[in-house]
Write a protein that holds these residues in place. Structure first.
Motif, short mmCIF file in Angstrom:
data_model
loop_
_atom_site.label_atom_id
_atom_site.label_comp_id
_atom_site.label_asym_id
_atom_site.label_seq_id
_atom_site.Cartn_x
_atom_site.Cartn_y
_atom_site.Cartn_z
N LEU A 69 74.74 13.18 73.57
CA LEU A 69 75.60 14.30 74.29
C LEU A 69 75.66 15.56 73.65
N GLU A 70 76.38 15.58 72.21
CA GLU A 70 76.62 16.51 71.48
C GLU A 70 76.41 16.21 70.13
N THR A 71 75.91 17.09 69.16
CA THR A 71 75.80 16.87 67.85
C THR A 71 75.97 18.24 66.98
N ALA A 72 76.41 18.03 65.76
CA ALA A 72 76.39 18.99 64.93
C ALA A 72 75.97 18.54 63.50
N VAL A 73 75.22 19.27 62.79
CA VAL A 73 74.77 18.92 61.47
C VAL A 73 75.19 19.98 60.46
N VAL A 74 75.86 19.35 59.38
CA VAL A 74 76.35 20.14 58.10
C VAL A 74 75.68 19.40 57.05
N PHE B 60 76.85 14.89 62.99
CA PHE B 60 78.18 14.09 63.80
C PHE B 60 77.69 14.04 65.00
N VAL B 61 77.90 13.01 65.79
CA VAL B 61 77.11 12.73 66.97
C VAL B 61 78.39 12.22 68.02
N LYS B 62 78.20 12.95 69.33
CA LYS B 62 78.99 12.36 70.35
C LYS B 62 77.88 11.80 71.35
N LEU B 63 78.12 10.68 71.40
CA LEU B 63 77.12 9.93 72.57
C LEU B 63 77.55 9.84 73.90
N ASP C 54 73.41 4.33 63.99
CA ASP C 54 73.27 5.53 63.13
C ASP C 54 71.77 5.38 62.67
N GLN C 55 71.24 4.12 62.26
CA GLN C 55 69.94 4.15 61.76
C GLN C 55 68.73 4.39 62.84
N THR D 96 73.21 10.71 56.89
CA THR D 96 74.33 10.23 57.42
C THR D 96 74.52 10.47 58.53
N VAL D 97 75.01 9.63 59.77
CA VAL D 97 75.31 10.01 61.08
C VAL D 97 76.67 9.21 61.33
#
Length: 460
Positions: free
Chosen positions: A380-385, A399-402, A411-412, A430-431
Motif C-alpha cells: 500500500l505504501e513504502t519508503a526506502v532509506v 519500510f512497507v505498509k501492506l 520480507d524475503q 532490509t524490509v
C-alpha cells in the motif's frame, strides 16, 4: 470576446505592475478581479455561501476596515486556525489589505504547539473555525497561564445562532465583525514590495516547525509561477483539497483571483466528496499530497463517478509511484508532480540529494526502488532509506505498509520481487513492516525512518 483573447488580456494586466514600477502584491489580483471578473463566481462553500468577485472584493474591504478598528496596524500578525472555509479565502486578501501579516496555522497541531507558535509570532488576532475552537481555546489557556497576553479571538461560526460570548466576553463573530467594517476603507498597500505578507510555519519534516516570512513580491511571482505550472487559464474551477494553511494553499488562494476562477471550498477531504464536487461544479483543477492520490485510487468503486472532463491535479512531495499515476489517468485525471518547500513560497522542481543511496560506490535512487515495491500487489505504501553497512557503506532499507488482508507477505518475498526487476545491489536488503510516519500535510517523514535505519546494526 473568446476565451483565448481573455486569457491574453488577463496576463497583460498581471504584468502592468512591473512596467509601471508599482510594488508587486497579490492584493492587486483582487482589485483587478473586482473590475475584470466582477460578475463571475468567486467562492462556493456548501449550499448557502456563494459570492462573485465584486462581492468578495467588497467583503474584504469591510473586513480590512474592521481589523483596523480592532487596532491592527502595519506589521501586526493576524492568525487563522480553520479548515478550507470561505473565510480563509477572504482573509488572504483582507489581512494584507489592512497592512498586516497573515499566519495560517496548521489545523492538525495540538494546543501546546499552537501556543508556542502564537507566542513566537506575537499574534494579535486569531480567526478560529468553530469546529477547532476547543484546540484554540486550549492554546489561549496555556498562554494565559504563562502570563502571555493572548490574541483576540474571532469565531468563524457555522450558525447564525452561535454566540461567541460563550467563548470569551472579549471575542467576536466573523460575519458580525465583517459587517461592522466600512466599505470606504482605504487599502493599506505595501510601502515596499518586500514588506511581509504572510508568516508560514513549516510542517516539521526534519525538525520542529520553523517560521518563514513571505513578502508581497515573492507571493505575487510565485502565485503566477504556480498557476502557470498547473496549466491554468482564465476561469478555472478549483477544488480545495490541499489545505489553505499550507504555504497559503501553494499561493493559489491569491491565484484564483488573478484568473477570475472559482474557489470550491472543501472542508473534509474524502474520495466520495471529491468525486461529488467534481461532478456538481465541473471542477477543472485540484491539488493534494500523494496520499490524496492514493486515497482516490484505492477508494471503493461505489464512491467514484465518471469525470465530466480531464481534471488537472497537482501533487507535491515524494513522487507518486507509476501505478498510482496510471490509475489516476485511467480515472480521468492529469497529474502534475513537483516538489515543495515552505521556505521558498511552496512549490520548487528539484529532488533531494539525500534520496540517493551510495552502496559500494554505486548510486541507488530510492524513488526507483520504491517504484518497484509499489508494483507489488500487496504493497500500500513504502519508503526506502539508507541503512549503514560496514562493507558496502550503505544498503537500501525499505519500510512497507501492506494492504489489508496481505499480512502473509514476507520480507524475503519483497526482496526477491525487487531483485527480479532491479540489479541486485539496488534491491532492499532490509524490509520493515510498519505504518509510515507522516507530517500533518501527508508527507512521509523520511528523517524518522533514516534514524530508525541508522539504529539498526550493520549487516554482516
Amino acid at each position: 470576446m473568446d476565451h483565448q483573447t481573455e486569457s491574453l488580456r488577463s496576463m497583460e494586466g498581471l504584468l502592468k505592475c512591473c512596467a509601471n514600477n508599482v510594488p508587486l502584491t497579490p492584493i492587486s489580483f483582487l482589485e483587478r478581479a473586482a473590475n475584470v471578473f466582477r460578475g463571475r463566481t468567486s467562492i462556493i462553500d456548501g449550499p448557502s455561501v456563494k459570492y462573485t468577485w465584486e462581492e468578495t472584493h467588497a467583503r474584504c474591504i469591510k473586513l480590512s476596515s474592521a481589523l483596523s478598528e480592532l487596532g491592527i496596524s502595519r506589521g501586526d500578525v493576524v492568525a487563522t486556525l480553520a479548515r478550507n472555509v470561505y473565510a480563509m479565502q477572504e482573509l488572504h486578501f483582507a489581512v494584507p489589505m489592512a497592512g498586516a501579516v497573515l499566519c495560517t496555522l496548521n489545523t492538525r497541531h495540538d494546543s501546546k504547539m499552537l501556543s508556542v507558535i502564537l507566542k513566537h509570532s506575537e499574534t494579535k488576532v486569531i480567526f478560529v473555525d468553530q469546529l477547532l475552537l476547543p484546540i484554540a481555546q486550549g492554546a489561549l489557556d496555556i498562554l494565559a497561564n504563562e502570563k502571555v497576553i493572548p490574541p483576540l479571538l474571532v469565531l468563524i461560526s457555522e450558525s447564525d445562532n452561535f454566540s461567541p460570548t460563550t467563548v470569551n466576553s472579549n471575542s467576536h463573530e466573523y460575519e458580525s465583525l465583517l459587517e461592522s467594517g466600512n466599505t470606504e476603507f482605504t487599502v493599506r498597500w505595501p510601502i515596499s514590495e518586500f514588506d511581509p505578507i504572510s508568516l508560514n510555519y513549516t510542517s516539521g519534516t526534519t525538525s520542529r516547525p520553523k517560521g518563514v516570512v513571505y513578502n508581497h513580491r515573492g507571493a505575487y511571482l510565485n502565485t503566477i509561477a504556480t498557476f502557470m505550472l498547473h496549466e491554468m487559464s482564465s476561469w478555472p474551477i478549483y477544488l480545495w483539497t490541499v489545505p489553505t494553511f499550507h504555504c497559503n494553499g501553494w499561493c493559489l488562494t491569491w491565484g484564483l483571483a488573478a484568473l477570475g476562477g472559482t474557489n470550491i471550498c472543501l472542508r473534509q477531504v474524502s474520495p466520495k466528496v471529491i468525486f461529488e464536487n467534481i461532478a456538481e461544479h465541473k471542477v477543472t483543477h485540484m491539488s493534494g499530497a500523494p496520499t490524496v492520490l492514493s486515497m482516490i485510487v484505492n477508494s471503493p468503486e461505489s464512491d467514484k463517478k465518471p469525470l465530466p472532463h480531464k481534471v488537472n491535479i497537482m501533487t507535491c512531495g515524494s513522487p507518486p509511484p507509476p501505478q498510482i499515476l496510471s490509475k489516476m489517468e485511467e480515472l480521468g485525471f492529469r497529474v502534475h508532480h513537483l516538489y515543495g518547500l515552505t521556505e521558498t513560497c511552496g512549490p520548487e522542481v528539484k529532488d533531494r540529494l539525500k534520496d540517493i543511496i551510495i552502496s559500494g560506490g554505486e548510486n541507488i535512487s530510492t524513488v526507483e526502488v520504491e517504484r518497484v515495491l509499489y508494483s507489488h500487489p500487496a504493497v500500500l505504501e513504502t519508503a526506502v532509506v539508507a541503512r549503514p553497512d560496514n562493507h558496502w557503506g550503505q544498503t537500501p532499507c525499505a519500510f512497507v505498509k501492506l494492504k489489508d488482508g496481505s499480512n502473509n507477505v514476507s520480507d524475503q518475498e519483497l526482496i526477491n520481487f525487487c531483485r527480479d526487476s532491479l540489479p541486485h545491489y539496488m534491491a532492499p536488503r532490509t524490509v520493515i513492516f510498519q505504518d509510515l510516519p507522516k507530517t500533518s500535510t501527508g508527507k512521509i517523514q523520511k528523517f524518522i525512518l533514516r534514524e530508525k535505519a541508522r539504529a539498526l546494526r550493520s549487516h554482516c
